[in-house]
Design a protein around this motif. Structure first.
Motif, PDB file in Angstrom:
ATOM      1  N   VAL A 129     -30.617  49.961 -19.189  1.00  0.00           N
ATOM      2  CA  VAL A 129     -30.901  51.408 -19.193  1.00  0.00           C
ATOM      3  C   VAL A 129     -31.275  51.861 -20.603  1.00  0.00           C
ATOM      4  CG1 VAL A 129     -29.882  53.693 -18.870  1.00  0.00           C
ATOM      5  CG2 VAL A 129     -29.489  51.894 -17.168  1.00  0.00           C
ATOM      6  N   LEU A 130     -30.528  51.359 -21.593  1.00  0.00           N
ATOM      7  CA  LEU A 130     -30.771  51.742 -22.983  1.00  0.00           C
ATOM      8  C   LEU A 130     -32.168  51.296 -23.429  1.00  0.00           C
ATOM      9  CD1 LEU A 130     -28.997  53.156 -25.088  1.00  0.00           C
ATOM     10  CD2 LEU A 130     -28.463  50.905 -26.034  1.00  0.00           C
ATOM     11  N   MET A 131     -32.510  50.057 -23.083  1.00  0.00           N
ATOM     12  CA  MET A 131     -33.806  49.517 -23.493  1.00  0.00           C
ATOM     13  C   MET A 131     -34.954  50.358 -22.917  1.00  0.00           C
ATOM     14  SD  MET A 131     -35.391  45.751 -22.729  1.00  0.00           S
ATOM     15  CE  MET A 131     -35.825  46.105 -21.029  1.00  0.00           C
ATOM     16  N   TRP A 132     -34.857  50.659 -21.603  1.00  0.00           N
ATOM     17  CA  TRP A 132     -35.943  51.423 -20.976  1.00  0.00           C
ATOM     18  C   TRP A 132     -35.968  52.868 -21.440  1.00  0.00           C
ATOM     19  CZ3 TRP A 132     -40.207  49.614 -19.273  1.00  0.00           C
ATOM     20  CH2 TRP A 132     -40.263  48.290 -18.835  1.00  0.00           C
ATOM     21  N   SER A 133     -34.786  53.386 -21.821  1.00  0.00           N
ATOM     22  CA  SER A 133     -34.764  54.747 -22.367  1.00  0.00           C
ATOM     23  C   SER A 133     -35.508  54.781 -23.696  1.00  0.00           C
ATOM     24  CB  SER A 133     -33.318  55.219 -22.581  1.00  0.00           C
ATOM     25  OG  SER A 133     -32.633  55.192 -21.367  1.00  0.00           O
ATOM     26  N   ILE A 134     -35.260  53.767 -24.525  1.00  0.00           N
ATOM     27  CA  ILE A 134     -35.925  53.709 -25.835  1.00  0.00           C
ATOM     28  C   ILE A 134     -37.434  53.535 -25.641  1.00  0.00           C
ATOM     29  CG2 ILE A 134     -36.193  52.296 -27.927  1.00  0.00           C
ATOM     30  CD1 ILE A 134     -33.140  51.719 -27.699  1.00  0.00           C
ATOM     31  N   ILE A 135     -37.806  52.626 -24.723  1.00  0.00           N
ATOM     32  CA  ILE A 135     -39.243  52.417 -24.447  1.00  0.00           C
ATOM     33  C   ILE A 135     -39.881  53.720 -23.966  1.00  0.00           C
ATOM     34  CG2 ILE A 135     -40.870  51.265 -22.880  1.00  0.00           C
ATOM     35  CD1 ILE A 135     -39.069  48.777 -23.074  1.00  0.00           C
ATOM     36  N   GLY A 136     -39.165  54.437 -23.094  1.00  0.00           N
ATOM     37  CA  GLY A 136     -39.687  55.703 -22.565  1.00  0.00           C
ATOM     38  C   GLY A 136     -39.901  56.730 -23.662  1.00  0.00           C
ATOM     39  N   VAL A 137     -38.918  56.853 -24.550  1.00  0.00           N
ATOM     40  CA  VAL A 137     -39.012  57.835 -25.637  1.00  0.00           C
ATOM     41  C   VAL A 137     -40.173  57.461 -26.569  1.00  0.00           C
ATOM     42  CG1 VAL A 137     -37.857  58.708 -27.705  1.00  0.00           C
ATOM     43  CG2 VAL A 137     -36.597  58.541 -25.550  1.00  0.00           C
TER      44      VAL A 137
END
Ligand SMILES: [Zn+2]
Length: 252
Positions: free
Chosen positions: A31-39
């Motif tokens: 979740v953290l990885m995809w949140s960072i990618i999204g941002v």
């Protein structure tokens, strides 16, 4: 003495606990990885100019960017989208009736009428994809280079043709030329507002402003057209730039 007994690591409830912790850590990490990618993607989408972003629509007012060539090729494949970009950019054109003869075939072609330095001869049918690339190049490369080198606009572009029912170099056993489908333009010279003519044949090796202008125009063409061939490529191109939107990517 009754001491504390360390639980055996292989006991089932300990293993279950460890597996649960590992799974939780993986989910949190994911979740953290995809949140960072999204941002990062959202920030890039807003901060990076659209000429560098292939998923944003093409416009003739956009400067040349990292995604210009791929967007021109993709937009040019869509007849409606291609014409919309030309129209929104102020380029006026007429539709060219489809025709086919042997290995030669004109379809999805237009003839530019206004909105850029006129081509000479005027009758230069081109696929919409090629017309789109010519329009981008004229506006964002040629005019810019002319102002940088001469402080004035290009008011005319002389060419040796766009459509020609022939094979490459006119040889019977050569592959079919992009000219056979009106998907190319052979540019010979540029006419400046004060009447000066800058010729590929005469001025390519010029050490002054004319030569610099022609090299800037060729280098810029490589960022728009799929194929750009100049006098640097071979003797057959000593007097013109061959520019096309065919399948091969070449810059020389
Ligand atoms: Zn050519």
């Amino acid at each position: 003495m009754a001491g504390y007994r360390v639980p055996h690591p292989e006991k089932p409830h300990i293993q279950r606990h460890a597996r649960k912790q590992t799974l939780t850590a993986r989910v949190v990490g994911f979740v953290l990885m995809w949140s960072i990618i999204g941002v990062v993607a959202l920030t890039a989408n807003r901060a990076i100019p659209r000429e560098h972003l292939p998923w944003k629509t093409l416009a003739l007012v956009d400067p040349i960017g990292a995604a210009t060539k791929i967007k021109a090729a993709r937009t040019g494949e869509d007849p409606a989208a291609c014409r919309e970009v030309l129209q929104q950019g102020g380029v006026e054109f007429l539709e060219v009736a489809p025709r086919a003869s042997g290995f030669c075939d004109i379809h999805d072609a237009v003839r530019m009428e206004a909105g850029m330095a006129p081509l000479s001869p005027r009758d230069a049918p081109m696929t919409c994809k090629q017309a789109l690339a010519v329009s981008i190049w004229e506006r964002q490369v040629v005019q810019q280079a002319a102002f940088d080198a001469f402080g004035q606009a290009v008011v005319g572009i002389d060419h040796y043709g766009s459509y020609a029912c022939r094979r490459m170099y006119g040889q019977d056993d050569a592959p079919v030329s992009e000219h056979a489908s009106a998907n190319a333009l052979d540019v010979a010279a540029f006419r400046l507002a004060d009447g000066t003519v800058v010729s590929v044949q005469k001025d390519w090796t010029d050490a002054g402003q004319k030569g610099q202008f022609l090299h800037a125009v060729r280098d810029g063409a490589c960022k728009v057209f799929l194929t750009t061939l100049s006098p640097d490529y071979n003797d057959a191109h000593h007097d013109h730039f061959h520019l096309d939107m065919g399948g091969l990517t070449k810059c020389a």
